[in-house]
Scaffold this active site. Structure first.
Site, PDB file in Angstrom:
ATOM      1  N   SER A   1      55.741 -14.134 -23.170  1.00 36.73           N
ATOM      2  CA  SER A   1      54.279 -14.170 -23.094  1.00 36.73           C
ATOM      3  C   SER A   1      53.692 -14.562 -24.441  1.00 36.73           C
ATOM      4  O   SER A   1      52.484 -14.538 -24.635  1.00 36.73           O
ATOM      5  CB  SER A   1      53.745 -12.799 -22.673  1.00 36.73           C
TER       6      SER A   1
ATOM      7  N   ASN B   1      55.140  -0.317 -24.232  1.00 35.71           N
ATOM      8  CA  ASN B   1      54.219  -0.060 -23.116  1.00 35.71           C
ATOM      9  C   ASN B   1      52.886   0.518 -23.595  1.00 35.71           C
ATOM     10  O   ASN B   1      51.819   0.082 -23.165  1.00 35.71           O
ATOM     11  CB  ASN B   1      54.865   0.883 -22.108  1.00 35.71           C
TER      12      ASN B   1
ATOM     13  N   THR C   1      11.180 -17.436  -0.508  1.00 37.49           N
ATOM     14  CA  THR C   1      12.214 -16.687   0.211  1.00 37.49           C
ATOM     15  C   THR C   1      12.804 -17.713   1.183  1.00 37.49           C
ATOM     16  O   THR C   1      12.075 -18.588   1.667  1.00 37.49           O
ATOM     17  CB  THR C   1      11.643 -15.481   1.000  1.00 37.49           C
ATOM     18  N   HIS C   2      14.076 -17.658   1.411  1.00 39.53           N
ATOM     19  CA  HIS C   2      14.779 -18.678   2.230  1.00 39.53           C
ATOM     20  C   HIS C   2      14.575 -20.082   1.659  1.00 39.53           C
ATOM     21  O   HIS C   2      14.631 -21.061   2.397  1.00 39.53           O
ATOM     22  CB  HIS C   2      14.299 -18.664   3.685  1.00 39.53           C
TER      23      HIS C   2
ATOM     24  N   SER D   1      24.201 -41.579 -16.124  1.00 39.70           N
ATOM     25  CA  SER D   1      25.173 -42.125 -15.182  1.00 39.70           C
ATOM     26  C   SER D   1      25.601 -43.485 -15.704  1.00 39.70           C
ATOM     27  O   SER D   1      24.813 -44.210 -16.307  1.00 39.70           O
ATOM     28  CB  SER D   1      24.524 -42.253 -13.808  1.00 39.70           C
TER      29      SER D   1
ATOM     30  N   LYS E   1      19.241 -42.163 -14.364  1.00 38.09           N
ATOM     31  CA  LYS E   1      19.721 -40.790 -14.171  1.00 38.09           C
ATOM     32  C   LYS E   1      19.739 -39.945 -15.434  1.00 38.09           C
ATOM     33  O   LYS E   1      20.009 -40.420 -16.526  1.00 38.09           O
ATOM     34  CB  LYS E   1      21.148 -40.823 -13.625  1.00 38.09           C
TER      35      LYS E   1
ATOM     36  N   ASN F   1      21.375 -36.361 -15.509  1.00 41.40           N
ATOM     37  CA  ASN F   1      21.994 -35.350 -14.645  1.00 41.40           C
ATOM     38  C   ASN F   1      22.143 -33.995 -15.341  1.00 41.40           C
ATOM     39  O   ASN F   1      22.481 -33.942 -16.518  1.00 41.40           O
ATOM     40  CB  ASN F   1      23.373 -35.834 -14.195  1.00 41.40           C
TER      41      ASN F   1
ATOM     42  N   GLU G   1      25.233 -27.556 -13.909  1.00 46.20           N
ATOM     43  CA  GLU G   1      26.221 -27.624 -12.826  1.00 46.20           C
ATOM     44  C   GLU G   1      27.518 -26.934 -13.240  1.00 46.20           C
ATOM     45  O   GLU G   1      28.146 -26.210 -12.461  1.00 46.20           O
ATOM     46  CB  GLU G   1      26.503 -29.090 -12.457  1.00 46.20           C
TER      47      GLU G   1
ATOM     48  N   TYR H   1      54.864   1.371 -16.031  1.00 46.79           N
ATOM     49  CA  TYR H   1      54.778  -0.044 -16.394  1.00 46.79           C
ATOM     50  C   TYR H   1      55.699  -0.918 -15.550  1.00 46.79           C
ATOM     51  O   TYR H   1      56.835  -0.550 -15.244  1.00 46.79           O
ATOM     52  CB  TYR H   1      55.144  -0.225 -17.889  1.00 46.79           C
TER      53      TYR H   1
ATOM     54  N   GLN I   1      52.091  -7.963 -17.436  1.00 42.52           N
ATOM     55  CA  GLN I   1      51.996  -8.949 -18.519  1.00 42.52           C
ATOM     56  C   GLN I   1      51.059 -10.107 -18.143  1.00 42.52           C
ATOM     57  O   GLN I   1      50.551 -10.813 -19.004  1.00 42.52           O
ATOM     58  CB  GLN I   1      53.400  -9.473 -18.829  1.00 42.52           C
TER      59      GLN I   1
ATOM     60  N   LYS J   1      46.858 -10.900 -19.430  1.00 40.14           N
ATOM     61  CA  LYS J   1      46.181 -11.514 -20.573  1.00 40.14           C
ATOM     62  C   LYS J   1      45.641 -12.903 -20.287  1.00 40.14           C
ATOM     63  O   LYS J   1      44.509 -13.225 -20.662  1.00 40.14           O
ATOM     64  CB  LYS J   1      47.116 -11.564 -21.770  1.00 40.14           C
TER      65      LYS J   1
HETATM   66  N1  ARG Z   1      54.776  -8.457 -23.212  1.00 40.40           N
HETATM   67  C1  ARG Z   1      54.627  -7.242 -22.477  1.00 40.40           C
HETATM   68  C2  ARG Z   1      53.247  -7.229 -21.780  1.00 40.40           C
HETATM   69  O1  ARG Z   1      52.398  -7.936 -22.224  1.00 40.40           O
HETATM   70  C3  ARG Z   1      54.716  -6.073 -23.401  1.00 40.40           C
HETATM   71  C4  ARG Z   1      55.196  -4.825 -22.754  1.00 40.40           C
HETATM   72  C5  ARG Z   1      56.635  -4.925 -22.484  1.00 40.40           C
HETATM   73  N2  ARG Z   1      57.173  -3.685 -21.995  1.00 40.40           N
HETATM   74  C6  ARG Z   1      58.332  -3.658 -21.349  1.00 40.40           C
HETATM   75  N3  ARG Z   1      58.694  -2.499 -20.903  1.00 40.40           N
HETATM   76  N4  ARG Z   1      59.028  -4.715 -21.148  1.00 40.40           N
HETATM   77  O2  ARG Z   1      53.047  -6.536 -20.833  1.00 40.40           O
END
Ligand code: ARG
Length: 456
Positions: free
Chosen positions: A26, A113, A158-159, A280, A286, A288, A293, A320, A325, A328
């Site tokens: 990651s 974790n 309205t509408h 355009s 135009k 736009n 949008e 966990y 993961q 993010k």
């Molecule tokens: N890269 C992991 C995440 O973002 C970190 C936690 C990893 N923990 C594990 N038990 N493998 O979730």
């Protein structure tokens, strides 16, 4: 040299394949958490020394080393090695290169974790605060514009059918209120996110005499979380951010949609600042409303982030799992989308121009004072509202057939529908009188809008 992972490879004979590295890593995404990770680790190292788990000297070496890593990353002198999986391992591994074996002591009394939960929670809290500032700026622009236009009359719909006369200021104030609720939601979420997971360790707490209150305070939280298993399983803070961002994006999208409609030629109620439009390549006339949008469209990816991560979390057993993961990538995307949208919208609002004559023309076509006529019949002629509605409907039909405004219908014609109607009915039929008359708390009368805008 062993090919297995330095951090956890003790029991492994075989190294991960390239594909495993690709799916498991990651780092390319979570490297964005480097600052939160180092801040969390410094707080942890301080706590370990305070509790006598590490010596002061060891803790200081770790802290100094972490500061070097921070400088390296910020100075673009850091090599992110994909095989190190994530930002937590990348930083720790570099720390060990810099300060030697003592670097390995940092991970005492914690696990990745609780570490990742803490880093990410700090990040999300910071985002809430940033968004609150951006929303405040947007509200400032809406307020300024609204104040300029508390007497500029436009159709309220309205509408999407003409309903009643309102002011453009009143209309903008509606969005001012919506974004005010978004601020409250972010503030509330920040409060809910006030417990620190650090020190929960893998899932069950730690055998070391850790002071979780100390690290919570150091990192700006009110207190530590109360259940270690919940702490490492919890991503509610991510989902809460995504939910609020979704509601806020829905508001942005509605306003953007109205700006697209209101700036189109058949309406021509407003002019969007030219810097936020584009031409355009084939039609020279135009202009736009591209930015609006896109503001409208971007809500799609924000809602997508929420649904995607809700689906990821649904049904995950405690505690966990690596599934988490995936939190993010969608959150970062949503944060970036929301902050860009809020900035763009603020600029558009500050540069928007109203075209009052066009608003008025559109309004007059829609018999916007029909309700005022019905109300007059109730108040002045003592007619029950249902009957008044019916009588007004007949007069509207006459006006429509003769292509005139309600206030142009001759008194004779009105009296042929209802003999109780007198000359003073015309006082309520013009749009300005109609708007001014809606002076109930929160109504569109200029006095009301001014007072409500000045309230906060
Ligand atoms: N890269 C992991 C995440 O973002 C970190 C936690 C990893 N923990 C594990 N038990 N493998 O979730």
């Amino acid at each position: 040299m062993t090919k297995t992972n330095q951090m956890w490879g003790g029991r492994f004979d075989k190294a991960p394949t390239e594909l495993m590295l690709e799916i498991n890593s990651s780092l390319s995404v979570d490297k964005r958490l480097y600052r939160q990770d180092i801040t969390g680790s410094i707080a942890h190292a301080k706590m370990l020394a305070k509790q006598g788990i590490l010596s002061i000297d060891e803790s200081q070496k770790i802290i100094d080393g972490l500061k070097i890593v921070l400088n390296e990353i910020e100075g673009n002198n850091f090599e992110f090695k994909q095989e190190l999986e994530d930002i937590h391992m990348a930083i720790e591994s570099r720390l060990k290169e810099l300060i030697g074996d003592v670097g390995g002591k940092l991970h005492t009394a914690r696990s990745r974790n609780d570490q990742v939960a803490t880093d990410f929670k700090i990040f999300v809290r910071e985002e809430c605060q940033k968004d609150i500032l951006l929303l405040k700026e947007l509200r400032k622009q809406l307020k300024t514009k609204a104040k300029e236009h508390i007497k500029t009359i436009m159709p309220g719909f309205t509408h999407l059918q003409v309903a009643q006369p309102v002011s453009f200021g009143f209309y903008l104030h509606a969005y001012y209120e919506m974004f005010g609720r978004d601020i409250k939601r972010f503030e509330n979420a920040f409060d809910v996110m006030d417990e620190c997971p650090l020190g929960s360790a893998a899932l069950a707490g730690t055998t070391f005499d850790a002071d979780r209150f100390f690290t919570a305070k150091e990192l700006g939280f009110k207190q530590p979380t109360k259940n270690a298993m919940d702490s490492v399983s919890d991503r509610d803070f991510v989902l809460e951010y995504l939910s609020i961002a979704s509601i806020c994006s829905m508001h942005i999208s509605r306003l953007a949609e109205e700006l697209v409609i209101f700036s189109s030629q058949p309406f021509s109620f407003v002019k969007i600042p030219q810097e936020y439009t584009s031409g355009s390549s084939i039609m020279p006339q135009k202009c736009n409303p591209d930015a609006c949008e896109l503001l409208r469209a971007k809500s799609g990816r924000v809602f997508g982030g929420l649904i995607s991560f809700l689906t990821t979390m649904k049904g995950l057993p405690l505690a966990y799992s690596k599934d988490m993961q995936e939190d993010k990538e969608c959150l970062f995307n949503v944060c970036d989308t929301l902050s860009l949208s809020l900035k763009v919208l603020s600029e558009i609002i500050s540069g928007i121009e109203a075209c009052p004559q066009n608003m008025l023309n559109a309004l007059e076509k829609g018999f916007p004072t029909a309700t005022d006529l019905a109300d007059w019949l109730v108040k002045k002629a003592n007619i029950p509202f249902r009957d008044a509605h019916h009588i007004t409907g007949k007069i509207v039909k006459f006006a429509e057939q003769h292509n005139m405004r309600l206030m142009d219908v001759p008194l004779k014609e009105m009296q042929s529908v209802c003999p109780k109607i007198t000359q003073d009915v015309y006082n309520v039929l013009n749009v300005e009188a109609s708007m001014n008359a809606r002076n109930s708390y929160g109504g569109t009368a200029p006095e009301q809008v001014k007072a409500r805008l000045n309230e906060d």
